[in-house]
Design a protein around this motif. Sequence first.
Motif, PDB file in Angstrom:
ATOM      1  N   ARG A   1       0.868  -1.185   0.000  1.00 41.75           N
ATOM      2  CA  ARG A   1       0.000   0.000   0.000  1.00 41.75           C
ATOM      3  C   ARG A   1       0.899   1.228   0.000  1.00 41.75           C
ATOM      4  NH1 ARG A   1      -5.656  -1.033   2.927  1.00 41.75           N
ATOM      5  NH2 ARG A   1      -6.022  -3.120   2.082  1.00 41.75           N
ATOM      6  N   SER A   2       0.552   2.184  -0.830  1.00 45.38           N
ATOM      7  CA  SER A   2       1.446   3.324  -1.050  1.00 45.38           C
ATOM      8  C   SER A   2       1.414   4.333   0.085  1.00 45.38           C
ATOM      9  CB  SER A   2       1.092   4.025  -2.364  1.00 45.38           C
ATOM     10  OG  SER A   2      -0.229   4.528  -2.315  1.00 45.38           O
ATOM     11  N   ASP A   3       0.442   4.215   1.009  1.00 45.55           N
ATOM     12  CA  ASP A   3       0.336   5.221   2.063  1.00 45.55           C
ATOM     13  C   ASP A   3       0.469   4.630   3.461  1.00 45.55           C
ATOM     14  OD1 ASP A   3      -1.997   3.794   1.898  1.00 45.55           O
ATOM     15  OD2 ASP A   3      -3.350   5.517   2.057  1.00 45.55           O
ATOM     16  N   ASP A   4       1.177   3.501   3.582  1.00 49.77           N
ATOM     17  CA  ASP A   4       1.414   2.937   4.905  1.00 49.77           C
ATOM     18  C   ASP A   4       2.225   3.896   5.770  1.00 49.77           C
ATOM     19  OD1 ASP A   4       0.047   0.548   4.678  1.00 49.77           O
ATOM     20  OD2 ASP A   4       1.789  -0.579   3.947  1.00 49.77           O
ATOM     21  N   PRO A   5       1.900   4.014   7.059  1.00 48.42           N
ATOM     22  CA  PRO A   5       2.736   4.803   7.967  1.00 48.42           C
ATOM     23  C   PRO A   5       4.027   4.051   8.272  1.00 48.42           C
ATOM     24  CG  PRO A   5       1.007   3.705   9.191  1.00 48.42           C
ATOM     25  CD  PRO A   5       0.729   3.430   7.732  1.00 48.42           C
ATOM     26  N   PRO A   6       5.001   4.693   8.904  1.00 48.18           N
ATOM     27  CA  PRO A   6       6.261   3.993   9.198  1.00 48.18           C
ATOM     28  C   PRO A   6       6.081   2.762  10.082  1.00 48.18           C
ATOM     29  CG  PRO A   6       6.540   6.358   9.424  1.00 48.18           C
ATOM     30  CD  PRO A   6       5.080   6.123   9.245  1.00 48.18           C
ATOM     31  N   VAL A   7       5.206   2.826  11.099  1.00 49.81           N
ATOM     32  CA  VAL A   7       4.975   1.687  11.994  1.00 49.81           C
ATOM     33  C   VAL A   7       3.529   1.696  12.441  1.00 49.81           C
ATOM     34  CG1 VAL A   7       7.358   1.615  12.869  1.00 49.81           C
ATOM     35  CG2 VAL A   7       5.651   2.994  14.050  1.00 49.81           C
ATOM     36  N   TRP A   8       3.020   0.528  12.838  1.00 55.24           N
ATOM     37  CA  TRP A   8       1.725   0.462  13.510  1.00 55.24           C
ATOM     38  C   TRP A   8       1.675  -0.806  14.362  1.00 55.24           C
ATOM     39  CZ3 TRP A   8       2.443  -0.227   8.308  1.00 55.24           C
ATOM     40  CH2 TRP A   8       1.980  -1.406   7.716  1.00 55.24           C
ATOM     41  N   LEU A   9       0.758  -0.814  15.323  1.00 53.81           N
ATOM     42  CA  LEU A   9       0.619  -1.909  16.276  1.00 53.81           C
ATOM     43  C   LEU A   9      -0.692  -2.641  16.060  1.00 53.81           C
ATOM     44  CD1 LEU A   9       1.812  -0.097  19.507  1.00 53.81           C
ATOM     45  CD2 LEU A   9       2.910  -2.104  18.520  1.00 53.81           C
ATOM     46  N   SER A  10      -0.665  -3.968  16.288  1.00 53.31           N
ATOM     47  CA  SER A  10      -1.891  -4.753  16.156  1.00 53.31           C
ATOM     48  C   SER A  10      -1.668  -6.118  16.786  1.00 53.31           C
ATOM     49  CB  SER A  10      -2.259  -4.919  14.684  1.00 53.31           C
ATOM     50  OG  SER A  10      -3.359  -5.806  14.543  1.00 53.31           O
ATOM     51  N   PRO A  11      -2.726  -6.728  17.295  1.00 51.77           N
ATOM     52  CA  PRO A  11      -2.609  -8.116  17.761  1.00 51.77           C
ATOM     53  C   PRO A  11      -2.482  -9.114  16.610  1.00 51.77           C
ATOM     54  CG  PRO A  11      -4.873  -7.358  17.964  1.00 51.77           C
ATOM     55  CD  PRO A  11      -4.057  -6.161  17.580  1.00 51.77           C
ATOM     56  N   ASP A  12      -2.709  -8.665  15.397  1.00 52.75           N
ATOM     57  CA  ASP A  12      -2.649  -9.534  14.219  1.00 52.75           C
ATOM     58  C   ASP A  12      -1.435  -9.161  13.373  1.00 52.75           C
ATOM     59  OD1 ASP A  12      -2.998 -11.002  11.946  1.00 52.75           O
ATOM     60  OD2 ASP A  12      -5.009 -10.265  11.482  1.00 52.75           O
ATOM     61  N   PRO A  13      -0.480 -10.086  13.185  1.00 55.28           N
ATOM     62  CA  PRO A  13       0.721  -9.735  12.391  1.00 55.28           C
ATOM     63  C   PRO A  13       0.418  -9.430  10.935  1.00 55.28           C
ATOM     64  CG  PRO A  13       0.658 -12.093  12.845  1.00 55.28           C
ATOM     65  CD  PRO A  13      -0.429 -11.475  13.675  1.00 55.28           C
ATOM     66  N   ALA A  14      -0.758  -9.841  10.443  1.00 58.00           N
ATOM     67  CA  ALA A  14      -1.123  -9.570   9.047  1.00 58.00           C
ATOM     68  C   ALA A  14      -1.965  -8.321   8.900  1.00 58.00           C
ATOM     69  CB  ALA A  14      -1.864 -10.765   8.457  1.00 58.00           C
ATOM     70  N   ALA A  15      -2.123  -7.540   9.982  1.00 58.00           N
ATOM     71  CA  ALA A  15      -3.027  -6.395   9.950  1.00 58.00           C
ATOM     72  C   ALA A  15      -2.552  -5.335   8.970  1.00 58.00           C
ATOM     73  CB  ALA A  15      -3.141  -5.790  11.344  1.00 58.00           C
ATOM     74  N   ILE A  16      -3.521  -4.753   8.295  1.00 58.55           N
ATOM     75  CA  ILE A  16      -3.214  -3.628   7.425  1.00 58.55           C
ATOM     76  C   ILE A  16      -3.112  -2.364   8.258  1.00 58.55           C
ATOM     77  CG2 ILE A  16      -4.310  -4.690   5.425  1.00 58.55           C
ATOM     78  CD1 ILE A  16      -6.741  -2.906   5.961  1.00 58.55           C
ATOM     79  N   ALA A  17      -2.446  -1.359   7.719  1.00 59.91           N
ATOM     80  CA  ALA A  17      -2.286  -0.100   8.450  1.00 59.91           C
ATOM     81  C   ALA A  17      -3.616   0.629   8.523  1.00 59.91           C
ATOM     82  CB  ALA A  17      -1.249   0.775   7.773  1.00 59.91           C
ATOM     83  N   PRO A  18      -3.891   1.285   9.661  1.00 61.59           N
ATOM     84  CA  PRO A  18      -5.164   2.004   9.792  1.00 61.59           C
ATOM     85  C   PRO A  18      -5.269   3.145   8.792  1.00 61.59           C
ATOM     86  CG  PRO A  18      -3.667   2.554  11.578  1.00 61.59           C
ATOM     87  CD  PRO A  18      -3.045   1.412  10.852  1.00 61.59           C
ATOM     88  N   GLY A  19      -6.377   3.180   8.064  1.00 69.29           N
ATOM     89  CA  GLY A  19      -6.640   4.279   7.143  1.00 69.29           C
ATOM     90  C   GLY A  19      -5.944   4.184   5.814  1.00 69.29           C
ATOM     91  N   SER A  20      -5.165   3.121   5.565  1.00 73.10           N
ATOM     92  CA  SER A  20      -4.445   3.025   4.294  1.00 73.10           C
ATOM     93  C   SER A  20      -5.374   2.541   3.185  1.00 73.10           C
ATOM     94  CB  SER A  20      -3.253   2.070   4.420  1.00 73.10           C
ATOM     95  OG  SER A  20      -3.691   0.774   4.763  1.00 73.10           O
ATOM     96  N   LYS A  21      -5.015   2.885   1.966  1.00 75.72           N
ATOM     97  CA  LYS A  21      -5.854   2.565   0.819  1.00 75.72           C
ATOM     98  C   LYS A  21      -5.313   1.333   0.100  1.00 75.72           C
ATOM     99  CE  LYS A  21      -6.969   7.437   0.064  1.00 75.72           C
ATOM    100  NZ  LYS A  21      -6.863   8.592  -0.856  1.00 75.72           N
ATOM    101  N   PRO A  22      -6.168   0.409  -0.315  1.00 77.79           N
ATOM    102  CA  PRO A  22      -5.698  -0.796  -1.006  1.00 77.79           C
ATOM    103  C   PRO A  22      -5.003  -0.454  -2.323  1.00 77.79           C
ATOM    104  CG  PRO A  22      -7.976  -1.025  -0.285  1.00 77.79           C
ATOM    105  CD  PRO A  22      -7.612   0.418  -0.110  1.00 77.79           C
ATOM    106  N   ASN A  23      -4.052  -1.291  -2.678  1.00 79.67           N
ATOM    107  CA  ASN A  23      -3.413  -1.201  -3.986  1.00 79.67           C
ATOM    108  C   ASN A  23      -4.404  -1.729  -5.025  1.00 79.67           C
ATOM    109  OD1 ASN A  23      -1.879  -1.632  -6.312  1.00 79.67           O
ATOM    110  ND2 ASN A  23      -0.046  -2.170  -5.164  1.00 79.67           N
ATOM    111  N   PRO A  24      -4.695  -0.952  -6.065  1.00 78.95           N
ATOM    112  CA  PRO A  24      -5.661  -1.431  -7.079  1.00 78.95           C
ATOM    113  C   PRO A  24      -5.269  -2.762  -7.704  1.00 78.95           C
ATOM    114  CG  PRO A  24      -5.202   0.907  -7.375  1.00 78.95           C
ATOM    115  CD  PRO A  24      -4.223   0.409  -6.359  1.00 78.95           C
TER     116      PRO A  24
END
Length: 569
Positions: A424-447
């Motif tokens: 995803r082109s707008d991932d933040p530098p880091v994020w936290l989640s209980p799921d290692p496969a979690a997507i970044a909050p608010g990021s947009k999917p790659n078409p």
Amino acid sequence: MRRDPILVLCAALIATVPLLLNGDSCGHDFVFHTQSWLDAAEQLRHGTLLPHWTFSSAYNAGEPRFLFYPPLSWMLGATLTLIFPIALVPTLYTFLILSFAGLAMLRLARHFAPPNAAVFAAILYVANPYMLFTAYERSAYAELLAAAWLPLLLLAALRLRPTITGIALPIALLWLTNAPAAVMGCYVLAFLFATRLIFIAKSGAERLHLAITATAGTALGLALGTFYLIPAAYERRFVQIAMAIIPGMRFQDNFLFGHTGDGPHDAVLHTASLIAITLLALTFASLATLWLRSHRTRATHNLPALSITALALAIALLVTPLSAPIWAHFPDLAFLQFPWRILAVLAVVLALSLAVALLNLNRLAAPIALAMAAALTFASIHNFRQGCEAEDRLAFRAQAFRVHAGFEPTDEYTPTSADNDALRSDDPPVWLSPDPAAIAPGSKPNPAAQPATEGETADPRPVTASLPPTPVAAPFTVAIDAPKSEFLILNLRQYPSWRFLLNDQVAQAYTEDPRDDGLTVLAVPRGHSTLQIAWHRTLDQQIGIALSVFAATAYVALILRTRSRRIEA
């Protein structure tokens, strides 16, 4: 003569004036190279003298581009970026490289021809159609720099008494500049020495000396570049390097006047084919002139005309489908992708044969050559110059780099476990989640991405860490405040050279279920933590550096020994 280098510089200036007047030519590799310059320059500012990782690639997830792409071209571009406004750097780079190429050709031609003929050949080499095609239409800046070392390679192979250091230097420079040109250079060197051994050497002792000199010089040249070569050779198992030779980019798709079905690619192939026919015709005409007059003049006696004629014939064969078995079975030839790349060598042969064929030129040769260079430049800028899309312009790219917008990934430098379509082109530098496969909050999917995985569709309840600025160099530190034990996901692709210290303890990346996008995941405890991320030189990188230092010492020792012998004589 002192005026000759100045005339060569004038030819280089003539060839770059259109860029000063009309702006950059955004050729095929323009974005790739200028992004490398920006990234390397930023790392140089932070004290990383030999970068390995491009942080801005893959939308700031990075890639090990500098491990695999030879350093001389992007280090030169980065150095210019540090000194001059970025808008001027491509033009300055082009001027410098054309100057280097012309001066190298001047040195080669002077060894076999009088000064007037040599400067004539050097000026035309600067403005030959393939050189300007590389500069304007392709913006292949590393290949352009390699054109400066090819005359030195031919000089090392053709001179009456080759030396180990004379061979080692261009071999090392080629490998540290452009891998396809280096592969070509090694095969050209082997071909020229084989021709001399079989057809020209007059005694067994001479053949033995030539064979030992060529072997030792090549080995020393390779050893000088092992700080790049060994990691690039060993670590390509960690990246998708085969993506460089996908259909359309294979040698069998790119013989002269071939067709791939891709309109823009076929247009480039057609242009390269016309240039090839032109250079081949001029080369064989000048070689015919050389042979016709060789019986009347002694000036060609020191030039192994048979060797360069055989080389020209070999090049003519290699750009046609008849040579397909050679491309398929000789080691690493397939990675040249485009057989017509060998026109860079043919341009040297043409300039050299012209210099020797036109021995009796007077002082008007230089002005005539400059006028011809101007005409060739005008024709080339008209036919080869590429327009710039808004997002390709340097002002836009430099601004995007400053705000950490991130750039596209390069397929062949993508780690083996990663899928570029999952990024995803707008991932933040880091994020936290209980799921290692979690997507970044608010990021947009790659078409281009496939449907989301189970881990992505489940609610990850991501909690953002205290974000640092997007890293631009290693080492860097991430401060984490986790409400509970969970996973920290870094917008940094996994690679064996990354080392992590979590609260001053060595931490291992979570690899039980790798992410499709190849990002790094670490388990972090509840509360405040500090994660330090640094690039670690692996054993192959350490061995490469050690061998290069040893080879450089041997090279200097050989140079000093040769000079002391000259003084004693």
